[in-house]
Scaffold this active site. Structure first.
Site, PDB file in Angstrom:
ATOM      1  N   GLY A  12       0.845  -1.193   0.000  1.00 42.30           N
ATOM      2  CA  GLY A  12       0.000   0.000   0.000  1.00 42.30           C
ATOM      3  C   GLY A  12       0.876   1.237   0.000  1.00 42.30           C
ATOM      4  O   GLY A  12       2.109   1.145   0.030  1.00 42.30           O
ATOM      5  N   LEU A  13       0.257   2.371  -0.018  1.00 37.14           N
ATOM      6  CA  LEU A  13       0.977   3.639  -0.067  1.00 37.14           C
ATOM      7  C   LEU A  13       1.781   3.898   1.201  1.00 37.14           C
ATOM      8  O   LEU A  13       1.525   3.285   2.246  1.00 37.14           O
ATOM      9  CB  LEU A  13      -0.019   4.791  -0.265  1.00 37.14           C
ATOM     10  CG  LEU A  13      -0.795   4.811  -1.577  1.00 37.14           C
ATOM     11  CD1 LEU A  13      -1.858   5.907  -1.542  1.00 37.14           C
ATOM     12  CD2 LEU A  13       0.142   4.993  -2.758  1.00 37.14           C
ATOM     13  N   SER A  14       2.712   4.830   1.114  1.00 39.88           N
ATOM     14  CA  SER A  14       3.443   5.282   2.290  1.00 39.88           C
ATOM     15  C   SER A  14       2.433   5.847   3.285  1.00 39.88           C
ATOM     16  O   SER A  14       1.503   6.561   2.905  1.00 39.88           O
ATOM     17  CB  SER A  14       4.443   6.366   1.873  1.00 39.88           C
ATOM     18  OG  SER A  14       5.152   6.840   2.986  1.00 39.88           O
ATOM     19  N   ALA A  15       2.582   5.506   4.555  1.00 35.42           N
ATOM     20  CA  ALA A  15       1.715   5.954   5.652  1.00 35.42           C
ATOM     21  C   ALA A  15       0.331   5.306   5.622  1.00 35.42           C
ATOM     22  O   ALA A  15      -0.593   5.782   6.278  1.00 35.42           O
ATOM     23  CB  ALA A  15       1.598   7.479   5.704  1.00 35.42           C
ATOM     24  N   ALA A  16       0.186   4.204   4.908  1.00 34.44           N
ATOM     25  CA  ALA A  16      -1.105   3.503   4.868  1.00 34.44           C
ATOM     26  C   ALA A  16      -1.374   2.715   6.146  1.00 34.44           C
ATOM     27  O   ALA A  16      -2.508   2.338   6.414  1.00 34.44           O
ATOM     28  CB  ALA A  16      -1.165   2.568   3.663  1.00 34.44           C
ATOM     29  N   GLY A  17      -0.338   2.431   6.920  1.00 34.79           N
ATOM     30  CA  GLY A  17      -0.490   1.661   8.153  1.00 34.79           C
ATOM     31  C   GLY A  17       0.112   0.274   8.073  1.00 34.79           C
ATOM     32  O   GLY A  17      -0.151  -0.574   8.928  1.00 34.79           O
ATOM     33  N   LYS A  18       0.935   0.027   7.061  1.00 32.35           N
ATOM     34  CA  LYS A  18       1.519  -1.306   6.860  1.00 32.35           C
ATOM     35  C   LYS A  18       2.408  -1.723   8.027  1.00 32.35           C
ATOM     36  O   LYS A  18       2.262  -2.828   8.548  1.00 32.35           O
ATOM     37  CB  LYS A  18       2.333  -1.337   5.554  1.00 32.35           C
ATOM     38  CG  LYS A  18       1.521  -1.062   4.310  1.00 32.35           C
ATOM     39  CD  LYS A  18       2.372  -1.024   3.056  1.00 32.35           C
ATOM     40  CE  LYS A  18       3.480  -0.012   3.048  1.00 32.35           C
ATOM     41  NZ  LYS A  18       3.046   1.406   3.095  1.00 32.35           N
ATOM     42  N   THR A  19       3.309  -0.868   8.445  1.00 30.67           N
ATOM     43  CA  THR A  19       4.240  -1.224   9.520  1.00 30.67           C
ATOM     44  C   THR A  19       3.514  -1.384  10.846  1.00 30.67           C
ATOM     45  O   THR A  19       3.793  -2.321  11.599  1.00 30.67           O
ATOM     46  CB  THR A  19       5.365  -0.176   9.625  1.00 30.67           C
ATOM     47  OG1 THR A  19       6.079  -0.154   8.374  1.00 30.67           O
ATOM     48  CG2 THR A  19       6.332  -0.509  10.748  1.00 30.67           C
ATOM     49  N   SER A  86       5.888  -1.765  -2.405  1.00 28.64           N
ATOM     50  CA  SER A  86       5.882  -2.682  -3.555  1.00 28.64           C
ATOM     51  C   SER A  86       4.788  -2.277  -4.554  1.00 28.64           C
ATOM     52  O   SER A  86       3.788  -2.975  -4.695  1.00 28.64           O
ATOM     53  CB  SER A  86       5.754  -4.141  -3.116  1.00 28.64           C
ATOM     54  OG  SER A  86       4.647  -4.375  -2.283  1.00 28.64           O
TER      55      SER A  86
END
Length: 179
Positions: A12-19, A86
């Site tokens: 997903g986009l940067s700052a989407a909450g992945k981490t 990605s």
């Protein structure tokens, strides 16, 4: 019967909450006594992929390296949680082939660009809008959403605990309910 170690690939986009999601899922796996490792895209760019930039070729190589590492971890009994933008479908498909289709669980963290920009913890969107950085996914570089992810989450509206529970369900596990 315990599910076999797999790779949760959060895109997903940067700052989407992945981490944030990756760390919460890792905590849940660890609480179950399962070895796991979070592979965070930002951290990896400072370590394993420090020699790569943000061109399409470098982004593809970044995803390939992470997939190789995930496959090795799964092969040694460790759960892998990859949290990286990605942005290209082709790269995620190659990652699926490297890890193995049965162990690769693609999760699209589909948080809208407006929410990601409002979060912007590193100031990347602000810099991209000002023209001081280039190739930011979602601004001047494309993001190709998965066509058939195993799960789609929007951390802008879904509570974190719901996202974790849905991710664990992909592994065949249920989140323990607090008493």
């Amino acid at each position: 019967m315990q599910p076999s170690p797999s790779t949760l690939w959060l895109t997903g986009l940067s700052a989407a909450g992945k981490t944030t999601l990756a760390l919460a899922v890792a905590e849940a796996l660890t609480a179950r006594g399962l070895p796991c490792r979070v592979l965070d895209g930002s951290a990896l760019r400072q370590q394993l992929c420090a020699d790569l930039g943000f061109s399409r070729t470098d982004r593809s190589e970044n995803a390939r390296r992470v997939a190789q590492w995930c496959a090795q971890m799964n092969n040694t009994g460790t759960w892998a949680i990859a949290a990286l933008i990605s942005p290209y479908r082709e790269d995620r498909e190659r990652a699926r082939q490297i890890v193995g289709a049965s162990r690769f669980l693609e999760v699209y963290v589909a948080t809208p660009l407006s929410v990601c920009e409002a979060r912007d913890p590193k100031g990347l969107y602000r810099k991209a809008r000002a023209g001081t950085i280039a190739n930011l996914t979602g601004i001047d570089d494309p993001y190709e959403p998965p066509l058939h992810p195993r799960l789609t989450l929007d951390t802008g509206v879904q509570p974190a605990e719901d996202c974790v529970a849905q991710a664990l369900a992909l592994f065949g596990m249920q989140e323990a309910v607090a008493a």
